[in-house]
Design a protein around this motif. Structure first.
Motif, PDB file in Angstrom:
ATOM      1  N   VAL A 133     -26.385  64.984   2.697  1.00 16.02           N
ATOM      2  CA  VAL A 133     -25.699  64.845   1.410  1.00 16.02           C
ATOM      3  C   VAL A 133     -26.307  65.743   0.330  1.00 16.02           C
ATOM      4  O   VAL A 133     -25.724  65.935  -0.722  1.00 16.02           O
ATOM      5  N   SER A 160     -19.867  65.392  -0.411  1.00 18.62           N
ATOM      6  CA  SER A 160     -21.022  65.540  -1.293  1.00 18.62           C
ATOM      7  C   SER A 160     -21.108  66.934  -1.905  1.00 18.62           C
ATOM      8  O   SER A 160     -21.986  67.202  -2.712  1.00 18.62           O
ATOM      9  N   ALA A 210     -15.172  59.779  -0.979  1.00 15.60           N
ATOM     10  CA  ALA A 210     -15.827  59.943  -2.279  1.00 15.60           C
ATOM     11  C   ALA A 210     -14.805  60.482  -3.273  1.00 15.60           C
ATOM     12  O   ALA A 210     -14.974  61.547  -3.842  1.00 15.60           O
ATOM     13  N   LYS A 256     -19.302  54.270  -1.779  1.00 13.41           N
ATOM     14  CA  LYS A 256     -20.179  54.189  -2.951  1.00 13.41           C
ATOM     15  C   LYS A 256     -20.303  55.492  -3.735  1.00 13.41           C
ATOM     16  O   LYS A 256     -20.748  55.480  -4.869  1.00 13.41           O
ATOM     17  N   ASP A 257     -19.895  56.610  -3.138  1.00 13.40           N
ATOM     18  CA  ASP A 257     -19.944  57.859  -3.884  1.00 13.40           C
ATOM     19  C   ASP A 257     -18.646  58.147  -4.640  1.00 13.40           C
ATOM     20  O   ASP A 257     -18.488  59.224  -5.212  1.00 13.40           O
ATOM     21  N   LYS A 284     -16.131  58.160  -7.677  1.00 14.94           N
ATOM     22  CA  LYS A 284     -16.486  58.278  -9.093  1.00 14.94           C
ATOM     23  C   LYS A 284     -16.152  56.986  -9.835  1.00 14.94           C
ATOM     24  O   LYS A 284     -16.997  56.423 -10.523  1.00 14.94           O
ATOM     25  N   PRO A 338     -30.521  54.299  -2.907  1.00 10.39           N
ATOM     26  CA  PRO A 338     -29.621  55.079  -3.750  1.00 10.39           C
ATOM     27  C   PRO A 338     -29.600  54.519  -5.171  1.00 10.39           C
ATOM     28  O   PRO A 338     -29.828  53.326  -5.376  1.00 10.39           O
ATOM     29  N   ARG A 374     -25.135  51.673  -9.285  1.00  9.45           N
ATOM     30  CA  ARG A 374     -24.011  52.021 -10.164  1.00  9.45           C
ATOM     31  C   ARG A 374     -24.177  51.283 -11.480  1.00  9.45           C
ATOM     32  O   ARG A 374     -24.809  50.229 -11.530  1.00  9.45           O
TER      33      ARG A 374
END
Lengths: 308, 249
Positions: free
Chosen positions: A115, A151, A248, A268-269, A271, B223, B226
């Motif tokens: 990533v 990524s 993502a 989870k990536d 936006k 990670p 958020r």
């Protein structure tokens, strides 16, 4: 020395993930070559040659490459591998099948699903279903790497690279392509879509009728949870999650999804994450930017109407 | 037909892993471990092929430290015929594992080798493909259905955008995806019996292959979290927020 990228295409066009791999490969600051393998890929090679940052396109054509079997593609990569210091592919079905095979044939290790490229042999990659990020350093003379396409930004057009041809190695005799079932859709591809709307098992038989109109208005790809796929409401390839497709997008809308760890790992990536669920205690709300506690059978038609 | 199944001893899939305080690695001491779930699916498939009268013998192989015996006992309790532990301490990577598995395959001469599509600890997804390359065999990855026709195996595999069927000449390597089957529940008496079954132990260093690590772990981290989310009251409010975020066209 140069970087070789295994290009991915559908026989007509270069896939977005290849453009993202080109951006990733720029980290090595070496000339980037693209390998385009297939049965009749002149148009694909011509398109590949226009991607900014690409110095050369190597076309490998043969009738037996009409369906890209990993065994054959790995052999095509191996025959030119000696010229390269780095071999890269997107972490897609093709990349996952071909690159470990190439690495073993070259007797080097491999780094999967990268990533972030911190330095020419130092990478960040998710482990334990994305719960942990590991920074690893490779000691191999040839770096073999698959990258998580989402990524990295997609490289735009802007080059006019040279196109050359290499002969295809003979077909690997021990494997035969039999058939395929592509789930054709006019929706964007799940892995690279800007907007994804996913449904859980609670949508039931109405999975498509509820999601399609909204997806159409948002130009979104449709995804599903594993439970939804296992229950037969959506096909396998729509599964979003660590063991399905990792997405993502700019906007991810989770409808009737409780938020299992595996699913969260795959989104989870994104936006912006929106969750619509009738259960206020659903774990997905802890991960969403915007939550709506509502009955999805009412909220989805409302959303559809509100989008005009 | 003889089947070899490779099984990896990993942190239990229900455990949320934690980073060691110094960030050097994942904390696994004292954490519940078990068979890699995808490998368990591979074992189940081998058992079903035996129950159909296609397979005659199933050998489970694990590469790792002494505690990998627990996972081999799990496979024995499920019903595999024999278990082999290749003892290798320290960090192992897929290439080293593939080389050791190749050496075991050289001794066992299986017709089919089954593995999970990936291990849930390092998520590398490389060992099966590397083993296939080293053996010069075909690879049926992400299998959701297997059919054996004489000296050929037909594998339905899950690919981006659908499914694909390939036919592989045996001996071949197949990696199991989630939907290949549902592994059986192990009954307590079977678990007790498996505890008494012998496990062949081979020292990795005896197999004459270089399984040294090519990759060093510099650090691990969780990670970034958020930012906290907002609960909205209506669809209208949601659409408004999304317009402000500029994620709606």
């Amino acid at each position: 020395m140069s970087v070789l990228i295994l290009a991915e295409h559908d026989g007509q066009h270069i896939k977005q993930s290849t453009r993202q791999a080109v951006t990733a490969a720029a980290a090595w600051q070496h000339p980037i070559h693209l390998l385009v393998a297939g049965a009749d890929v002149s148009a694909v090679a011509a398109e590949a040659a226009t991607i900014a940052g690409v110095a050369k396109v190597i076309k490998v054509e043969a009738p037996h490459l009409v369906h890209l079997l990993a065994e054959d593609v790995a052999a095509a990569v191996q025959q030119i591998a000696a010229e390269y210091q780095v071999i890269v592919a997107a972490h897609s079905t093709l990349g996952k099948g071909v690159l470990p095979r190439v690495a073993a044939l070259l007797d080097v290790g491999m780094v999967s699903d990268v990533v972030e490229i911190q330095a020419p042999a130092t990478y960040v990659r998710p482990i334990y279903a994305g719960n942990i990020l590991a920074t690893v350093q490779s000691s191999d003379a040839v770096q073999v790497v698959t990258v998580r396409a989402t990524s990295f930004e997609a490289a735009a057009n802007g080059a006019n690279a040279e196109i050359t041809s290499a002969a295809a190695p003979a077909a690997f005799a021990k494997v035969r392509w039999v058939s395929e079932q592509r789930n054709l859709s006019d929706r964007p591809e799940l892995a690279t879509a800007n907007v994804v709307i996913s449904g859980g098992r609670s949508l039931g038989e109405q999975f498509n009728t509820l999601l399609e109109p909204v997806a159409h208005k948002l130009n979104a790809a449709i995804g599903a949870t594993r439970a939804c796929v296992d229950a037969g409401f959506a096909p396998n390839d729509l599964q979003v999650g660590q063991t399905g497709t990792v997405v993502a997008p700019e906007l991810y809308i989770a409808v009737g999804i409780s938020g299992a760890m595996q699913h969260l790992a795959g989104i989870k990536d994104s936006k912006v994450i929106v969750a619509i669920n009738h259960d206020p205690d659903a774990p997905i709300f802890k991960h969403a930017d915007y939550g709506l506690v509502a009955d999805l059978f009412k909220a989805l038609p409302e959303l559809n109407a509100a989008l005009g | 037909m003889k089947i070899m199944v490779a099984v990896k001893h990993v942190v239990d899939y229900n455990i949320v892993p934690r980073v060691k305080q110094d960030g050097s690695d994942v904390e696994i001491s004292g954490v519940k471990m078990g068979i890699n779930p995808f490998d368990e699916i591979a074992v189940e498939e081998a058992l079903r092929l035996k129950e159909k009268g296609i397979a005659t013998e199933i050998v489970a192989v694990s590469i790792g430290a002494e505690n990998s015996k627990d996972t081999l006992r799990h496979a024995l309790a499920m019903g595999v015929d024999r278990a082999v532990l290749v003892q290798a301490e320290g960090k192992l990577q897929p290439l080293g594992v593939a080389k050791l598995l190749k050496a075991v395959a050289g001794r066992e001469q299986p017709d089919l080798i089954l593995l999970g599509k990936q291990a849930i600890d390092d998520d590398a997804g490389q060992a099966g493909q590397m083993l296939a390359a080293l053996l010069g065999a075909g690879q049926g990855l992400f299998a959701s259905e297997i059919k054996v026709n004489g000296n050929e195996i037909e594998v339905n595999r899950e690919v981006d955008g659908g499914t694909e069927t390939v036919a592989l000449q045996l001996p071949a390597i197949v990696t199991a995806d989630l939907r290949l089957n549902e592994p059986r529940f192990i009954k307590l008496p079977n678990m007790m019996m498996a505890k008494k079954k012998p496990i062949d132990v081979i020292a990795g260093t005896e197999l004459g292959v270089d399984f040294a690590s090519h990759l060093s772990l510099l650090n691990v981290a969780e990670p970034a979290p958020r930012k906290p989310g907002v609960i909205l009251n209506s669809v209208a409010e949601l659409v408004e927020k999304l317009r402000i975020e500029k994620v709606l066209a």
